[in-house]
Design a protein around this motif. Structure first.
Motif, mmCIF file in Angstrom:
data_model
loop_
_atom_site.group_PDB
_atom_site.id
_atom_site.type_symbol
_atom_site.label_atom_id
_atom_site.label_comp_id
_atom_site.label_asym_id
_atom_site.label_seq_id
_atom_site.Cartn_x
_atom_site.Cartn_y
_atom_site.Cartn_z
ATOM 1 N N VAL A 185 6.521 4.015 -13.987
ATOM 2 C CA VAL A 185 6.995 3.534 -12.692
ATOM 3 C C VAL A 185 8.137 2.556 -12.943
ATOM 4 C CG1 VAL A 185 6.419 2.232 -10.617
ATOM 5 C CG2 VAL A 185 4.752 3.833 -11.589
ATOM 6 N N VAL A 186 9.341 2.860 -12.416
ATOM 7 C CA VAL A 186 10.480 1.958 -12.552
ATOM 8 C C VAL A 186 10.488 0.950 -11.405
ATOM 9 C CG1 VAL A 186 12.996 1.809 -12.758
ATOM 10 C CG2 VAL A 186 11.771 3.775 -13.734
ATOM 11 N N ASN A 187 10.314 1.437 -10.182
ATOM 12 C CA ASN A 187 10.174 0.588 -9.008
ATOM 13 C C ASN A 187 9.454 1.390 -7.927
ATOM 14 O OD1 ASN A 187 12.239 2.183 -7.650
ATOM 15 N ND2 ASN A 187 13.740 1.021 -8.843
ATOM 16 N N ASP A 188 9.434 0.893 -6.680
ATOM 17 C CA ASP A 188 8.665 1.606 -5.663
ATOM 18 C C ASP A 188 9.328 2.885 -5.188
ATOM 19 O OD1 ASP A 188 10.744 0.521 -4.261
ATOM 20 O OD2 ASP A 188 9.515 -0.721 -2.945
ATOM 21 N N SER A 189 10.528 3.192 -5.719
ATOM 22 C CA SER A 189 11.224 4.422 -5.340
ATOM 23 C C SER A 189 11.412 5.401 -6.486
ATOM 24 C CB SER A 189 12.615 4.090 -4.758
ATOM 25 O OG SER A 189 12.514 3.272 -3.622
ATOM 26 N N ILE A 190 11.434 4.901 -7.738
ATOM 27 C CA ILE A 190 11.847 5.716 -8.882
ATOM 28 C C ILE A 190 10.738 5.802 -9.928
ATOM 29 C CG2 ILE A 190 13.568 6.032 -10.694
ATOM 30 C CD1 ILE A 190 14.688 6.275 -7.858
ATOM 31 N N LEU A 191 10.496 7.033 -10.407
ATOM 32 C CA LEU A 191 9.639 7.285 -11.564
ATOM 33 C C LEU A 191 10.484 7.826 -12.701
ATOM 34 C CD1 LEU A 191 6.543 9.093 -9.979
ATOM 35 C CD2 LEU A 191 6.849 6.645 -10.374
ATOM 36 N N ALA A 192 10.146 7.453 -13.927
ATOM 37 C CA ALA A 192 10.786 8.009 -15.112
ATOM 38 C C ALA A 192 9.804 8.949 -15.798
ATOM 39 C CB ALA A 192 11.216 6.904 -16.068
ATOM 40 N N ASN A 243 11.484 8.837 -2.594
ATOM 41 C CA ASN A 243 11.875 8.859 -1.184
ATOM 42 C C ASN A 243 12.597 10.143 -0.800
ATOM 43 O OD1 ASN A 243 10.803 6.272 -0.793
ATOM 44 N ND2 ASN A 243 12.709 5.301 -1.425
ATOM 45 N N SER A 244 13.502 10.597 -1.666
ATOM 46 C CA SER A 244 14.332 11.753 -1.334
ATOM 47 C C SER A 244 13.874 13.044 -1.991
ATOM 48 C CB SER A 244 15.784 11.479 -1.746
ATOM 49 O OG SER A 244 15.887 11.378 -3.163
ATOM 50 N N GLY A 245 13.071 12.951 -3.062
ATOM 51 C CA GLY A 245 12.686 14.139 -3.822
ATOM 52 C C GLY A 245 13.772 14.614 -4.764
ATOM 53 N N LYS A 246 14.882 13.873 -4.845
ATOM 54 C CA LYS A 246 15.969 14.238 -5.747
ATOM 55 C C LYS A 246 15.687 13.690 -7.147
ATOM 56 C CE LYS A 246 19.536 14.378 -2.130
ATOM 57 N NZ LYS A 246 20.835 13.840 -1.667
ATOM 58 N N TRP A 247 16.401 14.243 -8.130
ATOM 59 C CA TRP A 247 16.231 13.774 -9.494
ATOM 60 C C TRP A 247 17.561 13.776 -10.218
ATOM 61 C CZ3 TRP A 247 17.396 17.173 -13.524
ATOM 62 C CH2 TRP A 247 17.495 18.531 -13.186
ATOM 63 N N GLN A 248 17.617 13.010 -11.282
ATOM 64 C CA GLN A 248 18.819 12.983 -12.105
ATOM 65 C C GLN A 248 18.447 12.728 -13.562
ATOM 66 O OE1 GLN A 248 20.384 8.440 -11.207
ATOM 67 N NE2 GLN A 248 20.982 10.048 -9.794
ATOM 68 N N VAL A 249 19.328 13.148 -14.464
ATOM 69 C CA VAL A 249 19.086 13.007 -15.899
ATOM 70 C C VAL A 249 19.305 11.561 -16.321
ATOM 71 C CG1 VAL A 249 19.794 13.741 -18.205
ATOM 72 C CG2 VAL A 249 19.764 15.392 -16.323
ATOM 73 N N ALA A 250 18.314 10.986 -17.002
ATOM 74 C CA ALA A 250 18.425 9.614 -17.490
ATOM 75 C C ALA A 250 18.774 9.553 -18.959
ATOM 76 C CB ALA A 250 17.125 8.864 -17.242
ATOM 77 N N ASN A 251 18.519 10.626 -19.696
ATOM 78 C CA ASN A 251 18.901 10.674 -21.111
ATOM 79 C C ASN A 251 18.817 12.104 -21.615
ATOM 80 O OD1 ASN A 251 17.941 10.362 -24.283
ATOM 81 N ND2 ASN A 251 19.506 8.895 -23.636
ATOM 82 N N ASN A 272 23.285 6.214 -7.412
ATOM 83 C CA ASN A 272 23.369 6.847 -6.098
ATOM 84 C C ASN A 272 24.491 7.874 -6.038
ATOM 85 O OD1 ASN A 272 21.240 5.397 -4.895
ATOM 86 N ND2 ASN A 272 22.596 3.662 -4.486
ATOM 87 N N ASN A 273 24.184 9.017 -5.411
ATOM 88 C CA ASN A 273 25.159 10.091 -5.180
ATOM 89 C C ASN A 273 25.678 10.731 -6.464
ATOM 90 O OD1 ASN A 273 25.070 9.529 -2.336
ATOM 91 N ND2 ASN A 273 26.502 7.832 -2.684
ATOM 92 N N GLU A 274 24.909 10.629 -7.541
ATOM 93 C CA GLU A 274 25.300 11.245 -8.807
ATOM 94 C C GLU A 274 24.141 12.080 -9.343
ATOM 95 O OE1 GLU A 274 28.233 11.185 -10.123
ATOM 96 O OE2 GLU A 274 29.171 9.690 -8.813
ATOM 97 N N ASN A 275 24.470 13.015 -10.260
ATOM 98 C CA ASN A 275 23.442 13.843 -10.882
ATOM 99 C C ASN A 275 22.944 13.255 -12.197
ATOM 100 O OD1 ASN A 275 23.540 15.865 -8.873
ATOM 101 N ND2 ASN A 275 25.348 16.780 -9.853
ATOM 102 N N GLU A 276 23.581 12.188 -12.636
ATOM 103 C CA GLU A 276 23.220 11.569 -13.901
ATOM 104 C C GLU A 276 23.062 10.075 -13.693
ATOM 105 O OE1 GLU A 276 25.605 11.425 -17.948
ATOM 106 O OE2 GLU A 276 24.593 13.361 -17.673
ATOM 107 N N ALA A 277 22.040 9.492 -14.294
ATOM 108 C CA ALA A 277 21.774 8.072 -14.129
ATOM 109 C C ALA A 277 22.837 7.232 -14.827
ATOM 110 C CB ALA A 277 20.393 7.740 -14.696
ATOM 111 N N GLU A 278 22.879 5.954 -14.454
ATOM 112 C CA GLU A 278 23.757 5.001 -15.146
ATOM 113 C C GLU A 278 23.103 4.612 -16.460
ATOM 114 O OE1 GLU A 278 25.539 1.321 -13.177
ATOM 115 O OE2 GLU A 278 23.993 0.481 -14.515
ATOM 116 N N MET A 279 23.806 4.796 -17.573
ATOM 117 C CA MET A 279 23.265 4.505 -18.898
ATOM 118 C C MET A 279 24.149 3.503 -19.623
ATOM 119 S SD MET A 279 22.040 8.318 -20.150
ATOM 120 C CE MET A 279 23.180 9.289 -19.138
ATOM 121 N N ILE A 280 23.540 2.472 -20.210
ATOM 122 C CA ILE A 280 24.270 1.450 -20.953
ATOM 123 C C ILE A 280 23.623 1.295 -22.326
ATOM 124 C CG2 ILE A 280 24.982 -0.964 -21.028
ATOM 125 C CD1 ILE A 280 24.756 -1.023 -17.994
#
Length: 357
Positions: A65-72, A88-96, A136-144
Motif C-alpha cells: 500500500v503506497v497511499n489510500d489511492s495507490i497500490l504497488a 480510484n480510477s482502475g488505471k495502472w502504470q509501470v513503476a519499474n 498523473n496522465n502518464e503511462n509510466e510512473a515518476e522514477m528518481i
C-alpha cells in the motif's frame, strides 16, 4: 521424493559456502505464542474483487500500500518489475522495468513507503535504489534514482527520516544494518533464528531469508523468517531490548549440510514454509502465516492462509482468516482494509474491509 528434493534445491538456490569469522550476538529470551492466543476474525463475505487484469497482476511476489489511492504490485517473470494500480480510477502504470539501465532493476528485492509518501524500490545485491510516485496522465510512473548504499544488501526499506534499514548481505556480520540518507552504515543489530547449525557454520541472510517491516513512530523493525518459527522485534533505540516471538508451531528445525567436500550447500531441515510477508504501523504489525511442511510437490504451491497481528510488545491481537490462500498481502491501517493477491482461479487483487477495534 527425488522431485521434492530438486524443488528444495531450486527454491533455496543452494551454493557452495565457506565459513565467515564473526561474533554472534547474545540471543534474547523468546516469547511463545499459539494460534489460540489471537482473536479470530473471519474475512469471508467482506471481500471485493478489484481486478484480475493479467498485465497488472501476473505472478506476484509482493504487494504494498503506497497511499489510500495507490497500490504497488511486484511481479516475477515479467518485463515489468513493479506496477502501480490506482484504486480510484482502475488505471495502472509501470513503476519499474526489468533491466540494467539507470532506472531499471534486474530483480526488485523489496518495496516500502518513505516519509514523503513515495514508493522505495530496492534491488537485490546490486545497490539500486529508486524512488517512485504516481504520474498523473502518464503511462509510466515518476522514477528518481537514489544514492547506492556503501554495502550491497539483500533487502532495503525506508527507515526513520531519510535513512534506510536493510537485511545485510551474506558476507556481513549482522542481521540488520541501519543506513543514513547516502547509504553509509551507522549501526547494526538483530539476531538469527536459534536453530541447530552445522559445525563451523555461521548464519547469514541468504540461509535465513526473511521479510522486513518498520514503524517510524515506534522506531522498531520486525524481521519475519520465511522457514523458521521466529519473528524478531528489533528497536533501533539500543536502550530497548529485542523481542523474539516463537510459534505458532514448534517443529525441531535445523540447518543441515548437503553434498560432498567439493560441492556442498545448506538447507533448512525439515523445510517449512512458515511465514510470508510483513506489514507495520504505529500500533503493531502483521505477518502472513503459511505453516506448511514441504513434503510433496503440492506443498510448494501453498501460501498465506491467515494473517497474524501483534502489538509492538509482541502480544497477539487478531488472526484474520482468509477464505482463499494469498500469494501476497498488505494492510491499509488508515482505511481499515486488507489487500491480497489470490488465485480465483486467475490471480486477482482482492480487498477486505476490517474494523479497527
Amino acid at each position: 521424493m527425488r522431485s521434492v528434493f530438486c524443488s528444495i534445491a531450486l527454491w533455496l538456490l543452494l551454493v557452495c559456502s565457506g565459513c565467515i569469522n564473526r561474533n554472534i550476538q547474545e540471543k534474547p529470551d523468546s516469547k511463545k505464542f499459539s494460534l489460540d492466543d489471537f482473536e479470530k476474525v473471519e474475512l469471508a463475505g467482506t471481500d471485493v474483487e478489484l481486478t484480475s487484469d493479467g498485465d497488472v497482476i501476473g505472478m506476484v511476489k509482493e504487494l504494498r500500500v503506497v497511499n489510500d489511492s495507490i497500490l504497488a504490485i511486484s511481479q516475477v517473470r515479467s518485463e515489468n518489475n513493479v506496477i502501480l494500480y490506482n484504486l480510484n480510477s482502475g488505471k495502472w502504470q509501470v513503476a519499474n522495468r526489468r533491466g540494467l539501465g539507470p532506472l531499471e532493476i534486474p530483480n526488485v528485492g523489496s518495496m516500502s513507503t518513505d516519509g514523503s509518501g513515495r514508493l522505495l524500490l530496492s534491488g537485490i545485491y546490486d545497490g539500486k535504489l529508486i524512488s517512485v510516485a504516481w504520474n498523473n496522465n502518464e503511462n509510466e510512473a515518476e522514477m528518481i534514482p537514489l544514492t547506492a548504499p556503501s554495502e550491497s544488501c539483500f533487502k532495503i526499506i525506508a527507515g526513520n527520516g531519510t535513512g534506510y534499514i536493510a537485511l545485510a548481505a551474506p558476507i556481513m556480520r549482522s542481521r540488520l544494518i541501519v543506513l543514513d540518507n547516502i547509504g553509509n552504515i551507522v549501526d547494526s543489530l538483530g539476531t538469527f533464528p536459534d536453530v541447530e547449525l552445522p559445525e563451523h557454520f555461521y548464519p547469514n541472510n541468504f540461509y535465513f531469508q526473511a521479510d522486513l517491516a518498520y514503524s517510524p513512530k515506534e522506531n522498531k523493525a520486525v524481521v519475519v523468517n520465511k522457514s523458521w518459527n521466529e519473528v524478531g522485534i528489533h528497536p533501533l533505540d539500543r536502550s530497548k531490548a529485542d523481542i523474539i516471538l516463537t510459534g505458532p508451531v514448534f517443529p525441531e528445525l535445523s540447518l543441515k549440510r548437503f553434498g560432498n567436500a567439493e560441492s556442498f550447500g545448506y538447507a533448512p531441515y525439515p523445510l517449512w514454509f512458515m511465514f510470508s510477508g510483513a506489514s507495520a504501523n504505529e500500533t503493531g504489525f502483521a505477518v502472513g502465516f503459511v505453516g506448511v511442511e514441504a513434503k510433496t510437490e503440492a506443498d510448494f504451491d501453498r501460501h498465506t492462509g491467515s494473517i497474524l497481528e501483534f502489538d509492538w510488545n509482541g502480544n497477539p491481537l487478531r488472526r484474520f482468516i482468509l477464505p482463499a490462500e494469498a500469494t501476497a498481502f498488505d494492510i491499509d491501517y488508515s482505511n481499515n482494509a486488507i489487500y491480497t493477491i489470490e488465485n480465483r482461479p486467475d490471480p486477482t487483487l482482492v480487498k477486505y474491509s476490517i474494523t479497527n477495534d
